[in-house]
Motif scaffolding. Structure first.
Motif, PDB file in Angstrom:
ATOM      1  N   MET A 151     -15.455 -10.719 -19.735  1.00 13.98           N
ATOM      2  CA  MET A 151     -16.279 -10.909 -20.921  1.00 13.98           C
ATOM      3  C   MET A 151     -17.622 -11.514 -20.509  1.00 13.98           C
ATOM      4  O   MET A 151     -17.818 -11.879 -19.351  1.00 13.98           O
ATOM      5  CB  MET A 151     -15.571 -11.826 -21.937  1.00 13.98           C
ATOM      6  CG  MET A 151     -15.244 -13.208 -21.395  1.00 13.98           C
ATOM      7  SD  MET A 151     -14.343 -14.261 -22.568  1.00 13.98           S
ATOM      8  CE  MET A 151     -15.624 -14.570 -23.802  1.00 13.98           C
ATOM      9  N   THR A 168     -20.841 -16.369 -23.124  1.00 15.00           N
ATOM     10  CA  THR A 168     -19.864 -16.508 -24.207  1.00 15.00           C
ATOM     11  C   THR A 168     -18.587 -17.182 -23.698  1.00 15.00           C
ATOM     12  O   THR A 168     -17.987 -18.002 -24.397  1.00 15.00           O
ATOM     13  CB  THR A 168     -19.534 -15.123 -24.790  1.00 15.00           C
ATOM     14  OG1 THR A 168     -20.739 -14.479 -25.208  1.00 15.00           O
ATOM     15  CG2 THR A 168     -18.591 -15.243 -25.985  1.00 15.00           C
ATOM     16  N   GLN A 186      -7.316  -7.165 -33.713  1.00 17.67           N
ATOM     17  CA  GLN A 186      -8.265  -6.281 -33.043  1.00 17.67           C
ATOM     18  C   GLN A 186      -8.670  -5.125 -33.951  1.00 17.67           C
ATOM     19  O   GLN A 186      -9.835  -4.720 -33.969  1.00 17.67           O
ATOM     20  CB  GLN A 186      -7.638  -5.758 -31.742  1.00 17.67           C
ATOM     21  CG  GLN A 186      -8.631  -5.163 -30.752  1.00 17.67           C
ATOM     22  CD  GLN A 186      -8.824  -3.669 -30.949  1.00 17.67           C
ATOM     23  OE1 GLN A 186      -8.060  -3.018 -31.663  1.00 17.67           O
ATOM     24  NE2 GLN A 186      -9.865  -3.119 -30.320  1.00 17.67           N
ATOM     25  N   CYS A 196     -11.766  -8.587 -35.092  1.00 19.34           N
ATOM     26  CA  CYS A 196     -11.835  -9.960 -34.585  1.00 19.34           C
ATOM     27  C   CYS A 196     -12.075  -9.929 -33.074  1.00 19.34           C
ATOM     28  O   CYS A 196     -11.584  -9.036 -32.379  1.00 19.34           O
ATOM     29  CB  CYS A 196     -10.550 -10.722 -34.886  1.00 19.34           C
ATOM     30  SG  CYS A 196     -10.172 -10.906 -36.642  1.00 19.34           S
ATOM     31  N   ARG A 197     -12.806 -10.925 -32.572  1.00 22.17           N
ATOM     32  CA  ARG A 197     -13.049 -11.014 -31.134  1.00 22.17           C
ATOM     33  C   ARG A 197     -12.304 -12.193 -30.496  1.00 22.17           C
ATOM     34  O   ARG A 197     -11.764 -12.063 -29.409  1.00 22.17           O
ATOM     35  CB  ARG A 197     -14.559 -11.170 -30.852  1.00 22.17           C
ATOM     36  CG  ARG A 197     -15.417 -10.023 -31.353  1.00 22.17           C
ATOM     37  CD  ARG A 197     -14.970  -8.665 -30.827  1.00 22.17           C
ATOM     38  NE  ARG A 197     -14.862  -8.587 -29.381  1.00 22.17           N
ATOM     39  CZ  ARG A 197     -15.863  -8.334 -28.546  1.00 22.17           C
ATOM     40  NH1 ARG A 197     -17.093  -8.151 -29.040  1.00 22.17           N
ATOM     41  NH2 ARG A 197     -15.668  -8.240 -27.254  1.00 22.17           N
ATOM     42  N   LEU A 198     -12.285 -13.340 -31.160  1.00 22.35           N
ATOM     43  CA  LEU A 198     -11.622 -14.516 -30.580  1.00 22.35           C
ATOM     44  C   LEU A 198     -10.511 -14.995 -31.503  1.00 22.35           C
ATOM     45  O   LEU A 198     -10.753 -15.296 -32.677  1.00 22.35           O
ATOM     46  CB  LEU A 198     -12.628 -15.651 -30.358  1.00 22.35           C
ATOM     47  CG  LEU A 198     -12.052 -16.948 -29.772  1.00 22.35           C
ATOM     48  CD1 LEU A 198     -11.465 -16.707 -28.380  1.00 22.35           C
ATOM     49  CD2 LEU A 198     -13.106 -18.046 -29.726  1.00 22.35           C
ATOM     50  N   TYR A 225      -9.558 -13.410 -26.061  1.00 21.06           N
ATOM     51  CA  TYR A 225     -10.777 -12.701 -26.418  1.00 21.06           C
ATOM     52  C   TYR A 225     -10.484 -11.210 -26.406  1.00 21.06           C
ATOM     53  O   TYR A 225     -10.060 -10.651 -25.392  1.00 21.06           O
ATOM     54  CB  TYR A 225     -11.905 -13.042 -25.442  1.00 21.06           C
ATOM     55  CG  TYR A 225     -13.283 -12.733 -25.970  1.00 21.06           C
ATOM     56  CD1 TYR A 225     -13.891 -13.561 -26.906  1.00 21.06           C
ATOM     57  CD2 TYR A 225     -13.985 -11.605 -25.542  1.00 21.06           C
ATOM     58  CE1 TYR A 225     -15.156 -13.285 -27.390  1.00 21.06           C
ATOM     59  CE2 TYR A 225     -15.245 -11.321 -26.022  1.00 21.06           C
ATOM     60  CZ  TYR A 225     -15.809 -12.165 -26.954  1.00 21.06           C
ATOM     61  OH  TYR A 225     -17.072 -11.877 -27.468  1.00 21.06           O
ATOM     62  N   SER A 277     -11.115  -6.963 -27.166  1.00 20.03           N
ATOM     63  CA  SER A 277     -12.122  -5.919 -26.992  1.00 20.03           C
ATOM     64  C   SER A 277     -12.619  -5.477 -28.366  1.00 20.03           C
ATOM     65  O   SER A 277     -11.979  -5.726 -29.392  1.00 20.03           O
ATOM     66  CB  SER A 277     -11.510  -4.724 -26.249  1.00 20.03           C
ATOM     67  OG  SER A 277     -10.417  -4.185 -26.997  1.00 20.03           O
ATOM     68  N   ARG A 278     -13.768  -4.817 -28.358  1.00 13.93           N
ATOM     69  CA  ARG A 278     -14.325  -4.339 -29.622  1.00 13.93           C
ATOM     70  C   ARG A 278     -13.472  -3.211 -30.200  1.00 13.93           C
ATOM     71  O   ARG A 278     -12.892  -2.415 -29.463  1.00 13.93           O
ATOM     72  CB  ARG A 278     -15.751  -3.839 -29.417  1.00 13.93           C
ATOM     73  CG  ARG A 278     -16.748  -4.928 -29.072  1.00 13.93           C
ATOM     74  CD  ARG A 278     -18.159  -4.391 -29.043  1.00 13.93           C
ATOM     75  NE  ARG A 278     -19.102  -5.415 -28.662  1.00 13.93           N
ATOM     76  CZ  ARG A 278     -19.624  -6.301 -29.518  1.00 13.93           C
ATOM     77  NH1 ARG A 278     -19.281  -6.251 -30.803  1.00 13.93           N
ATOM     78  NH2 ARG A 278     -20.488  -7.204 -29.093  1.00 13.93           N
ATOM     79  N   ARG A 279     -13.431  -3.147 -31.518  1.00 14.11           N
ATOM     80  CA  ARG A 279     -12.699  -2.073 -32.192  1.00 14.11           C
ATOM     81  C   ARG A 279     -13.419  -0.747 -31.962  1.00 14.11           C
ATOM     82  O   ARG A 279     -14.636  -0.657 -32.071  1.00 14.11           O
ATOM     83  CB  ARG A 279     -12.610  -2.375 -33.693  1.00 14.11           C
ATOM     84  CG  ARG A 279     -11.872  -1.333 -34.506  1.00 14.11           C
ATOM     85  CD  ARG A 279     -11.845  -1.725 -35.974  1.00 14.11           C
ATOM     86  NE  ARG A 279     -13.207  -1.916 -36.472  1.00 14.11           N
ATOM     87  CZ  ARG A 279     -13.495  -2.365 -37.689  1.00 14.11           C
ATOM     88  NH1 ARG A 279     -12.513  -2.694 -38.518  1.00 14.11           N
ATOM     89  NH2 ARG A 279     -14.738  -2.509 -38.077  1.00 14.11           N
TER      90      ARG A 279
END
Length: 204
Positions: free
Chosen positions: A90, A94, A131, A135-137, A199, A201-203
């Motif tokens: 990541m 961040t 996910q 959501c990321r975190l 953390y 991954s992006r959707r």
């Protein structure tokens, strides 16, 4: 009609002189076999010397073995060390903010007190749902394990807090491994060693 003369055979003195010369000569081709004069028996091949083995310290029956009890039987790195050694997948900035507790988890699941049979599917549903919602975190609380049962330092060590040990492994396995970028121990403000930042991954 002339008859062919028989080959002259070497005397014992001639053979001894030949062998002395052969020993002192350096062969042009090391792998070529040495030439033996006619009438002489080839010398037996000398065995190559065996490599010397390292010296082994003397041990007498009844002598106490030297053992550092402070290290115990478990030679594997600690859970915190294994997580810290994982590659960073990541953003570095961040990640540092997350480790300092500056990022607020968007969702949280508390597995504390659950059995492994209940916790694993609950964690899977939670991560997949978070996910999918973008959501990321997220925060996964496992607890630190019962303080009444310390770490087992036997021949096959069993760490205290089985959920705390299993959750990072579950997060690397399918189907969660494809959705998780980073797993890290949470900041003290979010549970410390009894919780994990996950953390995602992006959707897509």
């Amino acid at each position: 009609m002339s008859s062919k003369r028989p080959p002259r055979r070497l005397s014992e003195d001639d053979i001894a002189i030949w062998r002395n010369v052969a020993r002192s000569a350096t062969p042009m081709h090391p792998r070529a076999k040495a030439v033996t004069p006619e009438g002489a028996k080839p010398e037996p091949a000398q065995p190559e010397p065996l490599p010397r083995s390292p010296a082994i310290p003397e041990f007498r029956v009844g002598e106490a073995a030297r053992y550092d009890h402070s290290k115990g039987h478990n030679l594997t790195p600690t859970l915190s060390a294994r997580l810290a050694a994982e590659p960073l997948r990541m953003d570095h900035k961040t990640f540092n903010r997350m480790k300092r507790g500056k990022l607020r988890p968007e969702r949280k699941i508390d597995l504390h007190g659950m059995t492994l049979a209940r916790a694993h599917p609950a964690l899977s549903r939670f991560i997949i749902s978070a996910q999918a919602d973008g959501c990321r975190l997220v925060l996964v609380v496992t607890g630190k394990g019962s303080t009444q049962r310390p770490d087992d330092d036997g021949p096959i060590p069993t760490p205290r807090g089985i959920l705390r040990t299993q959750v990072p492994q579950w997060l690397r396995m399918a189907p969660l491994g494809a959705l998780v970028l980073q797993v890290s121990q949470a900041h003290a403000s979010h549970g410390g060693s009894g919780a994990y930042y996950v953390y995602l991954s992006r959707r897509r």
